[in-house]
Design a protein around this motif. Structure first.
Motif, PDB file in Angstrom:
ATOM      1  N   THR A  44       0.822  -1.213   0.000  1.00 29.95           N
ATOM      2  CA  THR A  44       0.000   0.000   0.000  1.00 29.95           C
ATOM      3  C   THR A  44       0.856   1.264   0.000  1.00 29.95           C
ATOM      4  O   THR A  44       0.586   2.216  -0.741  1.00 29.95           O
ATOM      5  CB  THR A  44      -0.918   0.004   1.246  1.00 29.95           C
ATOM      6  OG1 THR A  44      -1.711  -1.183   1.223  1.00 29.95           O
ATOM      7  CG2 THR A  44      -1.841   1.209   1.271  1.00 29.95           C
ATOM      8  N   SER A  80      -1.502  -7.045  -5.582  1.00 30.51           N
ATOM      9  CA  SER A  80      -1.564  -5.620  -5.268  1.00 30.51           C
ATOM     10  C   SER A  80      -2.398  -5.337  -4.025  1.00 30.51           C
ATOM     11  O   SER A  80      -3.548  -5.738  -3.926  1.00 30.51           O
ATOM     12  CB  SER A  80      -2.156  -4.848  -6.446  1.00 30.51           C
ATOM     13  OG  SER A  80      -2.276  -3.484  -6.099  1.00 30.51           O
ATOM     14  N   SER A  81      -1.809  -4.612  -3.107  1.00 34.53           N
ATOM     15  CA  SER A  81      -2.542  -4.082  -1.951  1.00 34.53           C
ATOM     16  C   SER A  81      -3.157  -2.758  -2.381  1.00 34.53           C
ATOM     17  O   SER A  81      -3.136  -2.420  -3.552  1.00 34.53           O
ATOM     18  CB  SER A  81      -1.580  -3.852  -0.781  1.00 34.53           C
ATOM     19  OG  SER A  81      -0.914  -5.030  -0.457  1.00 34.53           O
ATOM     20  N   GLY A  82      -3.680  -2.023  -1.439  1.00 32.57           N
ATOM     21  CA  GLY A  82      -4.133  -0.665  -1.723  1.00 32.57           C
ATOM     22  C   GLY A  82      -5.625  -0.513  -1.919  1.00 32.57           C
ATOM     23  O   GLY A  82      -6.111   0.608  -2.083  1.00 32.57           O
ATOM     24  N   ALA A  83      -6.395  -1.627  -1.877  1.00 29.10           N
ATOM     25  CA  ALA A  83      -7.830  -1.519  -2.143  1.00 29.10           C
ATOM     26  C   ALA A  83      -8.521  -0.676  -1.063  1.00 29.10           C
ATOM     27  O   ALA A  83      -9.334   0.203  -1.383  1.00 29.10           O
ATOM     28  CB  ALA A  83      -8.458  -2.902  -2.204  1.00 29.10           C
ATOM     29  N   ILE A  84      -8.175  -0.923   0.181  1.00 35.51           N
ATOM     30  CA  ILE A  84      -8.862  -0.202   1.269  1.00 35.51           C
ATOM     31  C   ILE A  84      -8.530   1.297   1.186  1.00 35.51           C
ATOM     32  O   ILE A  84      -9.438   2.138   1.213  1.00 35.51           O
ATOM     33  CB  ILE A  84      -8.488  -0.811   2.639  1.00 35.51           C
ATOM     34  CG1 ILE A  84      -9.030  -2.249   2.714  1.00 35.51           C
ATOM     35  CG2 ILE A  84      -9.032   0.031   3.799  1.00 35.51           C
ATOM     36  CD1 ILE A  84      -8.527  -3.086   3.856  1.00 35.51           C
ATOM     37  N   ASN A 166      -5.557  -9.846  -5.221  1.00 35.83           N
ATOM     38  CA  ASN A 166      -5.607  -9.257  -3.872  1.00 35.83           C
ATOM     39  C   ASN A 166      -6.403 -10.204  -2.983  1.00 35.83           C
ATOM     40  O   ASN A 166      -7.095 -11.103  -3.465  1.00 35.83           O
ATOM     41  CB  ASN A 166      -6.268  -7.869  -3.913  1.00 35.83           C
ATOM     42  CG  ASN A 166      -6.017  -7.045  -2.642  1.00 35.83           C
ATOM     43  OD1 ASN A 166      -5.348  -7.488  -1.704  1.00 35.83           O
ATOM     44  ND2 ASN A 166      -6.572  -5.840  -2.611  1.00 35.83           N
ATOM     45  N   GLU A 167      -6.299  -9.995  -1.695  1.00 33.71           N
ATOM     46  CA  GLU A 167      -7.163 -10.735  -0.786  1.00 33.71           C
ATOM     47  C   GLU A 167      -8.593 -10.223  -0.993  1.00 33.71           C
ATOM     48  O   GLU A 167      -8.802  -9.020  -1.234  1.00 33.71           O
ATOM     49  CB  GLU A 167      -6.735 -10.486   0.659  1.00 33.71           C
ATOM     50  CG  GLU A 167      -7.662 -11.134   1.664  1.00 33.71           C
ATOM     51  CD  GLU A 167      -6.954 -11.689   2.880  1.00 33.71           C
ATOM     52  OE1 GLU A 167      -5.941 -11.123   3.285  1.00 33.71           O
ATOM     53  OE2 GLU A 167      -7.443 -12.692   3.412  1.00 33.71           O
ATOM     54  N   ASP A 169     -10.966  -8.841   0.495  1.00 39.14           N
ATOM     55  CA  ASP A 169     -11.205  -8.176   1.784  1.00 39.14           C
ATOM     56  C   ASP A 169     -12.684  -7.973   2.088  1.00 39.14           C
ATOM     57  O   ASP A 169     -13.074  -7.800   3.242  1.00 39.14           O
ATOM     58  CB  ASP A 169     -10.516  -6.804   1.794  1.00 39.14           C
ATOM     59  CG  ASP A 169      -9.006  -6.921   1.801  1.00 39.14           C
ATOM     60  OD1 ASP A 169      -8.479  -7.707   2.596  1.00 39.14           O
ATOM     61  OD2 ASP A 169      -8.361  -6.237   0.986  1.00 39.14           O
ATOM     62  N   ASP A 180      -2.315 -10.420   5.349  1.00 38.75           N
ATOM     63  CA  ASP A 180      -1.314  -9.551   4.735  1.00 38.75           C
ATOM     64  C   ASP A 180      -0.991 -10.102   3.349  1.00 38.75           C
ATOM     65  O   ASP A 180      -1.089 -11.304   3.111  1.00 38.75           O
ATOM     66  CB  ASP A 180      -0.060  -9.502   5.593  1.00 38.75           C
ATOM     67  CG  ASP A 180       0.663 -10.825   5.589  1.00 38.75           C
ATOM     68  OD1 ASP A 180       1.507 -11.035   4.709  1.00 38.75           O
ATOM     69  OD2 ASP A 180       0.344 -11.686   6.438  1.00 38.75           O
ATOM     70  N   ASN A 181      -0.621  -9.209   2.465  1.00 39.21           N
ATOM     71  CA  ASN A 181      -0.400  -9.634   1.089  1.00 39.21           C
ATOM     72  C   ASN A 181       0.985 -10.232   0.847  1.00 39.21           C
ATOM     73  O   ASN A 181       1.238 -10.763  -0.233  1.00 39.21           O
ATOM     74  CB  ASN A 181      -0.645  -8.461   0.142  1.00 39.21           C
ATOM     75  CG  ASN A 181      -2.131  -8.310  -0.165  1.00 39.21           C
ATOM     76  OD1 ASN A 181      -2.951  -9.071   0.353  1.00 39.21           O
ATOM     77  ND2 ASN A 181      -2.471  -7.358  -1.009  1.00 39.21           N
ATOM     78  N   GLY A 242       0.010  -0.262   5.460  1.00 40.90           N
ATOM     79  CA  GLY A 242      -0.359  -1.617   5.045  1.00 40.90           C
ATOM     80  C   GLY A 242      -0.400  -2.550   6.238  1.00 40.90           C
ATOM     81  O   GLY A 242      -0.216  -2.141   7.373  1.00 40.90           O
ATOM     82  N   SER A 243      -0.659  -3.833   5.953  1.00 37.47           N
ATOM     83  CA  SER A 243      -0.809  -4.784   7.055  1.00 37.47           C
ATOM     84  C   SER A 243       0.506  -5.461   7.386  1.00 37.47           C
ATOM     85  O   SER A 243       0.610  -6.156   8.371  1.00 37.47           O
ATOM     86  CB  SER A 243      -1.803  -5.871   6.662  1.00 37.47           C
ATOM     87  OG  SER A 243      -2.951  -5.303   6.153  1.00 37.47           O
ATOM     88  N   GLY A 244       1.484  -5.302   6.511  1.00 38.07           N
ATOM     89  CA  GLY A 244       2.708  -6.092   6.626  1.00 38.07           C
ATOM     90  C   GLY A 244       3.726  -5.529   7.586  1.00 38.07           C
ATOM     91  O   GLY A 244       3.447  -5.277   8.742  1.00 38.07           O
TER      92      GLY A 244
HETATM   93  N1  GLU Z   1      -5.622  -6.438   1.058  1.00 41.08           N
HETATM   94  C1  GLU Z   1      -5.307  -5.153   1.624  1.00 41.08           C
HETATM   95  C2  GLU Z   1      -5.704  -4.008   0.690  1.00 41.08           C
HETATM   96  O1  GLU Z   1      -5.864  -4.209  -0.479  1.00 41.08           O
HETATM   97  C3  GLU Z   1      -3.849  -4.993   1.923  1.00 41.08           C
HETATM   98  C4  GLU Z   1      -3.154  -6.019   2.736  1.00 41.08           C
HETATM   99  C5  GLU Z   1      -1.707  -5.667   2.970  1.00 41.08           C
HETATM  100  O2  GLU Z   1      -1.360  -4.481   2.976  1.00 41.08           O
HETATM  101  O3  GLU Z   1      -0.862  -6.556   3.136  1.00 41.08           O
HETATM  102  O4  GLU Z   1      -5.836  -2.877   1.129  1.00 41.08           O
END
Ligand code: GLU
Length: 403
Positions: A44, A80-84, A166-167, A169, A180-181, A242-244
């Motif tokens: 992110t 890719s993270s960043g969705a939230i 992506n996860e 979410d 975490d991604n 981010g979550s990591g």
């Molecule tokens: N899946 C989350 C998102 O897209 C991010 C997870 C992460 O930062 O590892 O925002």
């Protein structure tokens, strides 16, 4: 010497050893050069700016680097993270991660569309198609879903489509979350049999200490195996969004090392960094074992696809037997059982100091295992605690991965 200083001195020693080992590095660079299938993970903080806006120029530069690789015949999947963050931006909500789950999941749903638009636009300019793939841990832990996901991703790669993964979410709750991604990227790489994973981060690699506070912290260029010093170094570093953070990156590296897939952590905003790492240049921190992969796909899936529900502490004898003889874990070597788990759940195997040695599927629930711990098979059959000798194992070697 304090424990902290000792750890640092030992980590520095690993740096020197790694730096001195030119031949191994040459071989590593060669391995990376031959990578045909790459998973690129973008965090992110690399993808968005301080105000929480998606950095479109960054996605465009990433697309052009990926396009360059695709032209050379390399297949690329992106996690890719960043969705939230993108969803909060689109909804005009404050950029701080919301605490309530429905807002978080709604933001992810909106943001995923935004992200997909950015990626589609940037890759279209490079004449490449993108696909959106959203996964939860269930899709990996359930064998049937896993095989379907593998087939779909393989077909997308064959078709020259860049999957943006992506996860999921929007539906993921704690029990079915990767969380975490970094871990998701490792699982995707194992799933599609990638040759390399590149984690694009806001930090340029793993340091011997936190580089923000310790001015003589040094970048560790190559990690060939996990040691307590490496784990301590990761505990002190980290990225802020981010979550990591470094701990989840190390978890990903651990899984990938067991699978024989090299992983690089590097500063994602360095110009041309993806193409550079993919071409074998030594950038950031590279995790790559010099040993051949110790576990086959089925074993990796058995031990790594589910979420960890507990742990067992084992004695030195058991540690040796697991590491050197590839044995199953027997109750006699277990000194402590932690957590509430059922038969069939995934357990971490740790040494007395807490160092993670391996992971695998428990043949027993926590209560039974607590009674069995420390007993020989003979004692157990006398105690009539278990019915047959076969089930006497705590974790069978076919369902276990040693890190
Ligand atoms: N899946 C989350 C998102 O897209 C991010 C997870 C992460 O930062 O590892 O925002």
């Amino acid at each position: 010497m304090s424990r902290e200083k000792e750890n640092k001195a030992q980590a520095e020693q690993s740096v020197q050893q790694a730096q001195g080992d030119q031949q191994a590095q040459g071989e590593l660079a060669q391995n990376v050069q031959q990578a045909q299938r790459i998973v690129v993970k973008i965090g992110t903080s690399t993808l968005t700016d301080e105000a929480g806006r998606v950095n479109a120029a960054y996605i465009e530069s990433l697309a052009s680097q990926v396009a360059q690789l695709c032209k050379q015949g390399t297949e690329v999947a992106i996690v890719s993270s960043g969705a939230i963050t993108a969803g909060l931006e689109a909804l005009n909500l404050p950029p701080a991660r919301p605490d309530d789950i429905p807002t978080l999941q709604a933001a992810a749903a909106v943001g995923q569309v935004e992200l997909a638009k950015h990626y589609a636009h940037a890759f279209e300019a490079q004449k490449l198609k993108t696909a959106q793939v959203l996964l939860t841990r269930n899709d990996i832990a359930n064998r049937e879903a896993y095989l379907h996901a593998r087939d779909t991703l393989s077909r997308l790669l064959e078709l020259g489509v860049v999957a943006i993964i992506n996860e999921n979410d929007t539906v993921a709750v704690e029990e079915i979350r990767f969380g975490d991604n970094d871990t998701l990227a490792a699982q995707v790489a194992i799933l599609i049999g990638a040759d390399l994973v590149i984690l694009l981060s806001d930090i340029d690699g793993l340091y011997t200490a936190d580089p923000r506070t310790e001015k003589d912290a040094e970048l560790i260029e190559h990690i060939a195996s996990f040691t307590e010093e490496i784990v301590a170094a990761a505990g002190s570093a980290g990225s802020h969004k981010g979550s990591g953070g470094m701990v989840t990156k190390l978890e990903a590296a651990r899984q990938l090392m067991a699978a024989g897939i090299p992983m690089v952590i590097c500063e994602g905003r360095l110009e041309g960094v993806v193409a550079e790492v993919a071409s074998g240049a030594l950038v950031g921190t590279r995790f790559a074992s010099e040993q051949p992969a110790q576990a086959k796909a089925r074993k990796l899936w058995n031990a790594l696809s589910g979420s960890v529900k507990g742990s067992v502490i084992v004695d030195e004898g058991a540690t040796c037997a697991l590491r050197e003889q590839g044995s199953s874990l027997l109750p006699v070597g277990v000194t402590k059982v932690d957590g509430t788990f059922s038969q069939g759940d995934v357990l971490d195997i740790r040494s007395a100091s807490g160092f993670l040695i391996g992971r695998g599927i428990s043949q027993h629930d926590a209560a039974t295992l607590e009674q069995m711990a420390g007993h020989t098979s003979e004692e157990l059959s006398n105690l009539a605690l278990i019915g047959d000798a076969e089930r006497c194992e705590v974790i069978h070697r076919d369902e276990m991965v040693i890190f």
